[in-house]
Design a protein around this motif. Sequence first.
Motif, PDB file in Angstrom:
ATOM      1  N   GLN A  27       0.947  -3.035  -1.905  1.00  0.00           N
ATOM      2  CA  GLN A  27       0.424  -1.770  -2.443  1.00  0.00           C
ATOM      3  C   GLN A  27      -1.012  -1.936  -2.950  1.00  0.00           C
ATOM      4  O   GLN A  27      -1.853  -1.050  -2.762  1.00  0.00           O
ATOM      5  CB  GLN A  27       1.314  -1.255  -3.567  1.00  0.00           C
ATOM      6  N   THR A  47       6.617   2.484   0.690  1.00  0.00           N
ATOM      7  CA  THR A  47       5.628   1.742   1.482  1.00  0.00           C
ATOM      8  C   THR A  47       6.221   1.298   2.811  1.00  0.00           C
ATOM      9  O   THR A  47       5.592   1.421   3.868  1.00  0.00           O
ATOM     10  CB  THR A  47       5.136   0.507   0.701  1.00  0.00           C
ATOM     11  N   TYR A  78       8.331   0.165  -3.214  1.00  0.00           N
ATOM     12  CA  TYR A  78       8.365  -0.677  -2.020  1.00  0.00           C
ATOM     13  C   TYR A  78       9.040   0.055  -0.864  1.00  0.00           C
ATOM     14  O   TYR A  78       8.607  -0.045   0.290  1.00  0.00           O
ATOM     15  CB  TYR A  78       9.090  -1.987  -2.309  1.00  0.00           C
TER      16      TYR A  78
END
Length: 347
Positions: free
Chosen positions: A257, A83, A80
Amino acid sequence: MATIEMPSAAPDSSRARHRRPAPDLPRISGPLHRPLLSMVVAMTALVACSIGGIVFDDRTLLGESVWVKPLKFGFAFALYGLTLAWLLALPHKGSRATWWLGTTFAVTGFADVGFIAVQAARGTYSHFNNLETDTVNAIGQKVFMSGVPGLFLANLVIVLILSWQKLVDRPTTRAIHAGLALAVLGMAQAYLMGFTGTQRVLDADGKSVELVAGHTVLDETTRTEAARDVAGLPVIGWSTSGGDLRIPHFLGLHGIQVLLLAVIVLAWLAPRYAWLRAERTRAALIGVLAVGYTGVFALTFFQAMRAQSLVHPDAITLACFGGILAGTGLLGLTVYRRATAGARRLG
């Protein structure tokens, strides 16, 4: 004798179409967010250390290695965080505010997961541990009480800033907006874990510890100390005896994702299939996928709150899942038919 030159054959139109370049994927406008990248590096190192711990350390908590939880949290935060670092490097309004929010996320994430790793090394519980005589635990629980809301609020404000902006192309923008919304929902529903009741368990040294909450929702027929939060599915540990709130939590956090991966796949397929070349079509398909994914997220939450294990669905759950698949398939088919009709009109 004069030779007659034959005209060269025109290039095959179908081959020419196949040679069309793929749509450009979004490019960042600046360096990746350094605090988030530092957190990603630390989490990646934790994953490697946790794998070693699982192999060489035989201590367990609730039937699984003490290092499974640091492994899962390290992997989730690394994914995360990477990202989010990429996302904040895209050109957008309010970049100064999002930089500080990303830094807040990185610092609180490092502190929270760091405490999880410390408790694993000590052979005891990090989440919901109510052992007040343990000074390290008492301090760590205060870190959790401040860190978890910090993570949630930082992510929420980032969502509010970015949700009204067209960051890049349509498919990626739609994936980002839907994915961030899912992440907020996934974080928010985790707060319900505090209402699953208390239990007494043993740590890795055999010491009795009271946990003031848990991940598992049990009905009245299975509500026993032994049934709650015991190890379930291999590695991930999701309960096989009751509903598990970690499942929708996981799906919500990692929806972005999944959607961004779908953007990449569609961009790769676009030169090969004429009906996918329109940006509007790919954006519509990402929207369909987001709707279907949100439906699965909602269904796993509904299933968990009904005290039902993921691996033991009843007729209601199966019917809902079938409805989600059918609805998503129908929407996808509608997009396909419109796109193919448009491609035929364009020749």
